[in-house]
Design a protein around this motif. Structure first.
Motif, PDB file in Angstrom:
ATOM      1  N   LEU A 122      -5.317  -2.280   8.215  1.00 52.79           N
ATOM      2  CA  LEU A 122      -4.083  -1.665   8.504  1.00 52.79           C
ATOM      3  C   LEU A 122      -3.345  -0.736  10.142  1.00 52.79           C
ATOM      4  O   LEU A 122      -1.928  -0.634  10.255  1.00 52.79           O
ATOM      5  N   GLY A 123      -4.493  -0.424   9.999  1.00 50.10           N
ATOM      6  CA  GLY A 123      -4.400   0.960  10.674  1.00 50.10           C
ATOM      7  C   GLY A 123      -3.930   2.458  10.561  1.00 50.10           C
ATOM      8  O   GLY A 123      -3.087   3.233  11.075  1.00 50.10           O
ATOM      9  N   LEU A 124      -4.269   2.256   8.889  1.00 51.41           N
ATOM     10  CA  LEU A 124      -3.440   3.626   8.171  1.00 51.41           C
ATOM     11  C   LEU A 124      -4.576   4.682   8.784  1.00 51.41           C
ATOM     12  O   LEU A 124      -5.868   4.154   8.729  1.00 51.41           O
ATOM     13  N   VAL A 143      -7.150   1.732  -2.672  1.00 52.88           N
ATOM     14  CA  VAL A 143      -7.523   0.768  -1.517  1.00 52.88           C
ATOM     15  C   VAL A 143      -8.478   0.379  -0.803  1.00 52.88           C
ATOM     16  O   VAL A 143      -9.086   2.616  -0.535  1.00 52.88           O
ATOM     17  N   GLY A 144      -9.708   0.147  -0.749  1.00 49.10           N
ATOM     18  CA  GLY A 144     -10.278   0.184  -0.343  1.00 49.10           C
ATOM     19  C   GLY A 144     -10.638   0.786   1.128  1.00 49.10           C
ATOM     20  O   GLY A 144      -9.677   0.492   1.987  1.00 49.10           O
ATOM     21  N   PRO A 145     -12.042   1.168   1.710  1.00 48.90           N
ATOM     22  CA  PRO A 145     -11.554   1.974   3.460  1.00 48.90           C
ATOM     23  C   PRO A 145     -11.234   0.629   4.478  1.00 48.90           C
ATOM     24  O   PRO A 145     -11.242   0.475   5.588  1.00 48.90           O
ATOM     25  N   GLU A 146     -11.920  -0.384   4.306  1.00 54.77           N
ATOM     26  CA  GLU A 146     -11.828  -2.054   5.233  1.00 54.77           C
ATOM     27  C   GLU A 146     -10.279  -1.657   4.972  1.00 54.77           C
ATOM     28  O   GLU A 146      -9.542  -1.800   6.162  1.00 54.77           O
ATOM     29  N   VAL A 147      -9.689  -1.474   3.998  1.00 56.02           N
ATOM     30  CA  VAL A 147      -8.283  -2.465   4.171  1.00 56.02           C
ATOM     31  C   VAL A 147      -7.527  -0.995   4.871  1.00 56.02           C
ATOM     32  O   VAL A 147      -6.177  -1.249   5.549  1.00 56.02           O
ATOM     33  N   VAL A 150       0.787  -1.539   0.319  1.00 57.65           N
ATOM     34  CA  VAL A 150       0.296  -0.075  -0.208  1.00 57.65           C
ATOM     35  C   VAL A 150       0.918   1.403  -0.097  1.00 57.65           C
ATOM     36  O   VAL A 150       1.516   0.936   0.675  1.00 57.65           O
ATOM     37  N   PHE A 151       0.781   2.327  -1.032  1.00 55.40           N
ATOM     38  CA  PHE A 151       1.318   3.602  -1.056  1.00 55.40           C
ATOM     39  C   PHE A 151       0.543   4.549  -0.457  1.00 55.40           C
ATOM     40  O   PHE A 151      -0.747   3.973  -1.173  1.00 55.40           O
ATOM     41  N   THR A 152       1.076   5.828  -0.714  1.00 61.22           N
ATOM     42  CA  THR A 152       0.662   7.377  -0.470  1.00 61.22           C
ATOM     43  C   THR A 152       0.874   8.152  -1.337  1.00 61.22           C
ATOM     44  O   THR A 152       2.083   8.051  -1.621  1.00 61.22           O
ATOM     45  N   CYS A 153      -0.125   8.893  -2.256  1.00 53.44           N
ATOM     46  CA  CYS A 153       0.995   9.644  -3.304  1.00 53.44           C
ATOM     47  C   CYS A 153       0.932  10.990  -2.269  1.00 53.44           C
ATOM     48  O   CYS A 153       0.874  11.559  -1.535  1.00 53.44           O
TER      49      CYS A 153
END
Length: 97
Positions: A88-90, A80-84, A45-48
């Motif tokens: 993941l605690g993000l 990435v969906g809200p449940e994931v 998982v990445f964040t832009c």
């Protein structure tokens, strides 16, 4: 359907597009085209962090964070969906400096 390109702060997955590689042909009369695909970052998982018309800079959200630049023409992005994100605690909000 428009293709998804993350905006700053969005979480995303990335998948490299396959490409053709030529095998043989130098000392051989046999030339074969092999389709290859880089499977790096599969499931990460990445964040832009930022983007322009050519590329995107993503920060990997893992136990070891790293920053990677992805060229739009070479990859496909997936949201990435809200449940994931929750599992993941993000946080969907990045802390401001």
């Amino acid at each position: 359907m428009s293709k998804f390109i993350p905006a700053k702060g969005d979480f995303f997955y990335v998948e490299f597009k396959p490409w053709n590689r030529t095998v043989g042909g130098f000392l051989s009369d046999t030339v074969e085209i092999v389709k290859e695909q880089d499977r790096s970052y599969r499931g990460d998982v990445f964040t832009c962090a930022g983007r322009d018309d050519h590329a995107l800079v993503g920060t990997r959200k893992a136990s070891y964070a790293s920053t990677v630049t992805f060229v739009h023409d070479e990859v496909t992005y997936y949201p990435v969906g809200p449940e994931v994100i929750e599992a993941l605690g993000l946080s969907s909000e990045e802390p401001q400096p």
